[in-house]
Design an enzyme around this catalytic site. Structure first.
Site, short mmCIF file in Angstrom:
data_model
loop_
_atom_site.label_atom_id
_atom_site.label_comp_id
_atom_site.label_asym_id
_atom_site.label_seq_id
_atom_site.Cartn_x
_atom_site.Cartn_y
_atom_site.Cartn_z
N GLY A 29 0.83 -1.20 0.00
CA GLY A 29 0.00 0.00 0.00
C GLY A 29 0.86 1.24 0.00
O GLY A 29 2.06 1.18 -0.24
N ASN A 30 0.25 2.38 0.25
CA ASN A 30 1.01 3.63 0.33
C ASN A 30 0.35 4.55 1.34
O ASN A 30 -0.68 4.21 1.92
CB ASN A 30 1.12 4.28 -1.05
CG ASN A 30 -0.24 4.67 -1.60
OD1 ASN A 30 -0.89 5.56 -1.07
ND2 ASN A 30 -0.68 3.99 -2.64
N ARG A 31 0.92 5.72 1.54
CA ARG A 31 0.55 6.55 2.68
C ARG A 31 -0.58 7.53 2.41
O ARG A 31 -0.81 8.44 3.21
CB ARG A 31 1.78 7.33 3.15
CG ARG A 31 2.93 6.41 3.57
CD ARG A 31 4.19 7.21 3.78
NE ARG A 31 4.08 8.05 4.95
CZ ARG A 31 4.63 7.77 6.13
NH1 ARG A 31 5.33 6.66 6.28
NH2 ARG A 31 4.49 8.59 7.12
N ALA A 95 -3.92 7.72 -4.99
CA ALA A 95 -2.51 7.31 -5.06
C ALA A 95 -2.52 5.82 -5.42
O ALA A 95 -2.51 4.95 -4.54
CB ALA A 95 -1.81 7.55 -3.73
#
Ligand code: C5P
Length: 218
Positions: A29-31, A95
């Protein structure tokens, strides 16, 4: 300045991260918090637009009068966004993970060797697909989160993905980017550039929508 009405327009917004599953308990995943995209969806609905918000896994309430579709992976996000077309505007604020595991393991991967190699494959680029679609929205807007060479990367994406606007923000600096309530955007079009903020994401959302409305009414 008085808010330009968006009544009668259909606006599709994507927001949040995507999670790409590795096995039943792990993911890549990402932030992204989703705050910027949710603020845009909320502001567009307040201006009278019909808003579809395709949301990755986030902890945010659905804005008033917004149709929310929850997704998890980049492929699910693409399918939901394409299904929401035709629209007048697409704003890709999600994102999206660029790579996902080639296959999702059916069982939890056990630890054994010191080095584990994961094979990753490119995910679909929703923004590029929307822009190239036969039912291309009149205004297609991308986001670019960059740590360096912001203008060159943003302008490159504007060209390559054939966008009307791209909103660049610097990640990794205080008061800007992923988890913050504030942000600063530099919005590029083929023929111009406009700096927005630093300001709360709710205010930036409104200012970005003003730029979009001006283009639609031009
Ligand atoms: O190419 P890059 O990922 O930096 O471009 C960012 C923009 O493209 C964002 O608007 C993002 O939502 C969109 N994007 C997408 N699908 C991907 C990757 C990025 O829609 N697989």
């Amino acid at each position: 300045t008085a808010a330009v009405s968006l009544a009668g327009l259909r606006i599709v917004v994507s927001a949040g991260p995507t999670f790409e599953d590795i096995d039943p308990v792990r993911f890549i995943g990402n932030r992204s918090s989703g705050k910027m995209g949710f603020a845009i969806a909320a502001a567009a609905a307040r201006r009278g637009a019909q808003v579809v918000l395709v949301a990755g896994p986030v902890h945010l309430d659905t804005p008033a009068s917004v149709q929310r579709i929850d997704v998890r992976s980049a492929t699910q996000l693409r399918d939901a966004v394409i299904a929401a077309l035709p629209a007048d505007v697409y704003i890709g604020a999600a994102a999206v993970a660029d790579y996902a595991p080639r296959a999702i393991a059916g069982n939890k991967i056990k630890k054994s060797a010191d080095i584990l190699t994961l094979e990753l494959v490119r995910t679909p680029d929703t923004l590029a697909e929307v822009s190239a679609s036969p039912s291309r929205p009149r205004c297609v807007v991308g986001f670019a989160a960059e740590t360096e060479n912001i203008e060159a990367h943003a302008r490159g994406k504007l060209q390559k993905k054939n966008l009307d606007l791209i909103a660049a923000n610097r990640v990794g600096v205080a008061g800007s980017g992923f988890e913050s309530d504030d942000n600063a955007l530099t919005v590029y079009s083929r023929d111009g550039v406009q700096a927005l903020g630093p300001a709360p994401k709710t205010q930036l959302a409104d200012e970005l929508l003003t730029l979009i409305a001006e283009r639609l009414h031009a």
